[in-house]
Scaffold this active site. Structure first.
Site, mmCIF file in Angstrom:
data_model
loop_
_atom_site.group_PDB
_atom_site.id
_atom_site.type_symbol
_atom_site.label_atom_id
_atom_site.label_comp_id
_atom_site.label_asym_id
_atom_site.label_seq_id
_atom_site.Cartn_x
_atom_site.Cartn_y
_atom_site.Cartn_z
ATOM 1 N N SER A 1 -7.293 -11.718 -20.390
ATOM 2 C CA SER A 1 -7.376 -13.133 -20.792
ATOM 3 C C SER A 1 -8.250 -13.989 -19.896
ATOM 4 C CB SER A 1 -5.968 -13.729 -20.870
ATOM 5 O OG SER A 1 -5.307 -13.264 -22.035
ATOM 6 N N ARG B 1 0.646 -12.530 -9.008
ATOM 7 C CA ARG B 1 -0.797 -12.791 -9.034
ATOM 8 C C ARG B 1 -1.137 -14.200 -8.576
ATOM 9 N NH1 ARG B 1 -1.488 -12.456 -15.668
ATOM 10 N NH2 ARG B 1 0.372 -13.671 -16.128
ATOM 11 N N LYS C 1 -11.048 -15.575 -21.743
ATOM 12 C CA LYS C 1 -10.875 -16.808 -22.521
ATOM 13 C C LYS C 1 -11.775 -17.927 -22.012
ATOM 14 C CE LYS C 1 -6.199 -16.220 -24.395
ATOM 15 N NZ LYS C 1 -5.922 -14.831 -24.013
ATOM 16 N N SER D 1 -2.323 -18.840 -22.955
ATOM 17 C CA SER D 1 -3.029 -17.559 -23.075
ATOM 18 C C SER D 1 -2.683 -16.853 -24.382
ATOM 19 C CB SER D 1 -2.712 -16.648 -21.877
ATOM 20 O OG SER D 1 -3.784 -15.797 -21.585
#
Length: 269
Positions: A71, A254, A74, A119
């Site tokens: 993603s 993350r 994006k 997302s």
């Protein structure tokens, strides 16, 4: 297609080619390992201040290794959608089709802005189909995005197909976005920089995007972005190894690992 090829040639000629020796030096930061260890994850982080001749990095080998962008793509998908007009703007609404989706938050009418923040994969797959293979391929090549491959299907190539990008290449892409050295008008760039904002405090603005390759194992969890503070800008790209589908630590860590490093470097508070 001939017209698109000519435009691409003209654009590439307009962008100064990197001269030998211009590549930033990589400066290893083994002290950052403590942040990965505290979260129980393995991965890499690359960080560069705009204009600096070096990139700070933990695990330079992994930072140079290309992975599916998931993603994080994006960012580019949104730029292409807005530039080509297949999406009118950040507030365009994508009606919910009534089909159950992976995340409950996706089961609703969503604007492009909301779809980016959440997302929402199905909406961005629809956007990619609207763009179509020819235009998508042209822009991915023109932007020099990773290996620039859209093999594997127009709505799959960044999820499970042929597209690959490294943490170091993510930083280069974000740098060109910030400096408006991509083949997009100011309106598209301004809109995407706006929907990327995830936090603002005083003079500091954080723009970022997560990513997770859920369809390919072992997987990769991403967090990439840029921090503007006053006149200064920093670019960062983190990715973590996801050894198996049930590994929850990389998904949770993350953002935490990236933010711990940014705070440790005095970039974020």
């Amino acid at each position: 297609m001939r017209h698109a090829t000519l435009l691409l040639t003209l654009f590439l000629l307009a962008v100064p080619a990197a001269q030998a020796g211009d590549a930033p030096a990589l400066v290893e930061r083994p002290d950052w390992q403590a942040h990965f260890a505290a979260a129980g994850v393995a991965g890499t982080m690359a960080l560069q201040k705009d204009g600096a001749p070096e990139i700070l990095v933990y695990d330079a080998k992994r930072a140079a290794t290309p992975f599916l962008p998931a993603s994080t793509f994006k960012i580019l998908n949104s730029l292409i959608a807005l530039e080509t007009g297949v999406v009118s703007g950040p507030e365009e609404v994508f009606p919910y089709d009534g089909q159950p989706r992976f995340l409950p938050a996706w089961n609703a009418d969503l604007t492009l802005r909301q779809a980016f923040a959440l997302s929402c994969v199905p909406i961005y797959q629809d956007i990619a189909r609207r763009i179509g293979p020819e235009r998508m391929a042209w822009y991915v090549v023109a932007c020099n995005y990773g290996n620039a491959s859209i093999a594997g299907g127009i709505d799959q190539f960044w999820l499970s197909g042929g597209l690959r990008i490294s943490a170091l290449e993510q930083i280069e892409f974000l740098k060109r976005l910030h400096h408006r050295q991509l083949p997009f008008g100011n309106a598209a760039i301004d809109a995407v920089l706006d929907i990327m904002i995830v936090g603002q405090t005083g003079q500091t603005t954080l723009r970022a995007k997560t990513g997770l390759t859920a369809r390919i194992q072992p997987g990769t969890a991403w967090y990439v972005g840029l921090v503007n503070r006053g006149p200064d800008t920093w670019y960062f790209a983190l990715n973590l190894a996801v050894p198996h589908p049930d590994a929850a630590a990389p998904l949770a860590a993350r953002k935490d690992v990236a933010m711990a490093i940014l705070r440790g470097e005095g970039i974020m508070q």
